[in-house]
Enzyme design. Structure first.
Site, short mmCIF file in Angstrom:
data_model
loop_
_atom_site.label_atom_id
_atom_site.label_comp_id
_atom_site.label_asym_id
_atom_site.label_seq_id
_atom_site.Cartn_x
_atom_site.Cartn_y
_atom_site.Cartn_z
N LYS A 122 0.86 -1.02 -0.11
CA LYS A 122 0.07 -0.02 -0.04
C LYS A 122 0.89 1.03 0.15
O LYS A 122 0.44 2.26 -0.43
CB LYS A 122 -0.88 0.04 1.30
N LYS A 204 -3.67 -10.66 -6.99
CA LYS A 204 -4.91 -10.70 -6.18
C LYS A 204 -6.16 -9.83 -6.50
O LYS A 204 -5.89 -8.83 -6.91
CB LYS A 204 -4.62 -10.06 -4.57
N LYS A 207 -10.62 -4.70 -4.54
CA LYS A 207 -11.66 -3.77 -4.50
C LYS A 207 -11.21 -2.44 -5.29
O LYS A 207 -11.99 -1.83 -6.20
CB LYS A 207 -11.78 -3.03 -3.26
P1 TYM Z 1 -10.11 -6.51 3.26
O1 TYM Z 1 -11.30 -5.44 3.35
O2 TYM Z 1 -9.01 -6.17 2.56
O3 TYM Z 1 -10.86 -7.96 2.88
C1 TYM Z 1 -11.75 -8.30 3.41
C2 TYM Z 1 -11.80 -9.87 3.47
O4 TYM Z 1 -11.72 -10.46 2.28
C3 TYM Z 1 -10.46 -11.44 2.18
N1 TYM Z 1 -10.20 -11.04 0.76
C4 TYM Z 1 -9.76 -11.88 -0.21
N2 TYM Z 1 -10.09 -13.54 -0.05
C5 TYM Z 1 -9.59 -13.99 -1.18
N3 TYM Z 1 -9.30 -13.48 -2.44
C6 TYM Z 1 -9.19 -12.20 -2.55
N4 TYM Z 1 -8.77 -11.53 -3.90
C7 TYM Z 1 -9.47 -11.40 -1.41
N5 TYM Z 1 -9.38 -10.04 -1.21
C8 TYM Z 1 -9.80 -9.90 0.03
C9 TYM Z 1 -9.53 -10.80 3.12
O5 TYM Z 1 -8.58 -11.57 3.27
C10 TYM Z 1 -10.61 -10.28 4.18
O6 TYM Z 1 -10.67 -11.53 5.04
N6 TYM Z 1 -7.49 -5.80 7.35
C11 TYM Z 1 -8.50 -6.66 6.92
C12 TYM Z 1 -9.79 -6.20 7.48
C13 TYM Z 1 -9.76 -6.30 9.27
C14 TYM Z 1 -9.93 -7.26 9.89
C15 TYM Z 1 -9.97 -6.99 11.07
C16 TYM Z 1 -10.20 -8.71 9.51
C17 TYM Z 1 -9.73 -5.34 9.98
N7 TYM Z 1 -9.99 -5.74 11.20
C18 TYM Z 1 -10.08 -8.07 11.97
C19 TYM Z 1 -10.23 -9.96 10.25
C20 TYM Z 1 -10.27 -9.34 11.66
C21 TYM Z 1 -8.67 -6.21 5.48
O7 TYM Z 1 -8.31 -5.22 5.06
O8 TYM Z 1 -9.60 -6.85 4.61
#
Ligand code: TYM
Length: 339
Positions: A122, A204, A207
């Site tokens: 990032k 990957k 979003k």
């Molecule tokens: P974020 O918002 O980027 O993604 C949310 C969830 O989606 C999963 N994910 C994917 N899984 C498979 N293939 C992909 N291409 C893909 N892109 C995203 C992520 O692994 C995630 O599970 N830091 C975290 C958010 C967060 C969080 C937490 C998660 C903040 N606090 C506490 C668990 C527990 C994040 O940026 O996810």
């Protein structure tokens, strides 16, 4: 609403997970995280959060962040998460997340944070805004999880490193002050844990990709079909899962994650059929599943009063649980609390 959890719930283990409301959620988010939550909710006490505080580590348009914070929870509900049985809330509504994050920042090492892949990626992508929050982001994520004495964190593969750091922070704190935090385990499903971009299958799905490589959960049927039909494959014609066929392997993964079939079953199904037939089938299962979800989502969004009441009640339930852990932490580290 009664903030206490009843006896049968107490025996269940706890799950926490969250998604950032910072862009259009993709089928990566759905298949890697959200879809798995649905299956887990009956066996665990679950908290599912829209992590708006994490989102501001990258610049957001305020009106969009506000809208998406709620819409993300509506998507959780549309996917099948029950807002009465589980605690669905917006992170900034429970101040204990920021409070514990500060404490945990003081138990997280500069070197550990410097090694985080997401920070490195990032900070490259947003080189004009490498702020301190982007760097200390994993301490806030650890706070989210540790506040609720979480046993299990269902996420996609890209969050594994943050989970390992959370475990290290919890163990470090427990080592100094005695048992304070449950040390959480990641829960990462094999199929769907890393959905790749349709246009660059070595990257990957994300979003922030607006180039056609990502399928949004809320994309229109025509767009979903068009994107999948245009997905990069390879010059061969065999539908087979293999490292040298990242595009086809990704489409097979998407197909299996939506249908519940195994890779072997899918390979057999498309044996001898070209990529055209295969892609059309993937597009169809994906568009059908998302269509059902979108209909429910649109219904849920119509009732803003219900959503707002649900948000307030659930934030109270979360805050009650969070406060218990935070008080324990404050006591242990030596913060004075008047009787
Ligand atoms: P974020 O918002 O980027 O993604 C949310 C969830 O989606 C999963 N994910 C994917 N899984 C498979 N293939 C992909 N291409 C893909 N892109 C995203 C992520 O692994 C995630 O599970 N830091 C975290 C958010 C967060 C969080 C937490 C998660 C903040 N606090 C506490 C668990 C527990 C994040 O940026 O996810």
């Amino acid at each position: 609403m009664d903030a206490n959890i009843n006896n049968t719930e107490v025996k269940k283990k706890t799950i926490f997970s969250g998604i950032q409301p910072s862009g259009n959620l993709t089928i990566g988010n759905y298949l890697g995280a959200l879809k798995n939550w649905v299956g887990l909710q009956k066996d665990y006490n679950c908290l599912f959060c829209s992590v708006d505080m994490h989102s501001i580590t990258v610049r957001q348009t305020p009106a969009e962040l506000r809208r998406r914070s709620v819409e993300t929870l509506a998507l959780y509900m549309a996917a099948g998460i029950d807002p009465e049985e589980n605690i669905l809330f917006i992170q900034s509504h429970v101040p204990a997340h920021a409070e514990l994050a500060w404490v945990l920042n003081c138990y997280t090492m500069f070197g550990e944070l410097s090694r985080m892949t997401q920070f490195k990626e990032k900070s490259q992508r947003h080189s004009e805004n490498i702020n301190a929050g982007l760097f200390t982001y994993p301490a806030l994520m650890a706070a989210d999880i540790l506040l609720y004495q979480t046993d299990l964190v269902p996420v996609g593969l890209d969050q594994k490193q943050h989970l390992e750091l959370t475990r290290d922070i919890a163990n470090r704190f427990n080592g100094v002050y005695g048992d304070t935090f449950t040390v959480p385990e990641p829960y990462i499903q094999k199929i769907g844990m890393k959905i790749m971009s349709l246009t660059e299958p070595e990257k990957k799905m994300s979003k922030s990709d607006l180039s056609g490589g990502s399928v949004g959960i809320l994309d229109k049927r025509d767009d979903i079909v068009r994107k999948i039909k245009r997905a990069v494959t390879d010059s061969g014609s065999e539908v087979r899962y293999s490292e040298d066929k990242p595009g086809v392997s990704n489409l097979l993964t998407i197909y299996c994650a939506f249908t519940g079939k195994t890779i072997e079953e899918a390979e057999k199904e498309f044996d001898g059929q070209g990529y055209g037939t295969f892609k059309a089938a993937v597009a169809e299962v994906c568009a059908d599943a998302l269509g059902v979800l979108q209909d429910r989502y649109n219904e849920i969004l119509k009732d803003k009063d219900y959503l707002n009441t649900m948000l307030k009640n659930n934030a109270e339930r979360a805050a009650y649980l969070a406060r218990k852990t935070l008080s324990k932490v404050y006591r242990k580290i030596g913060f004075y609390q008047p009787k």
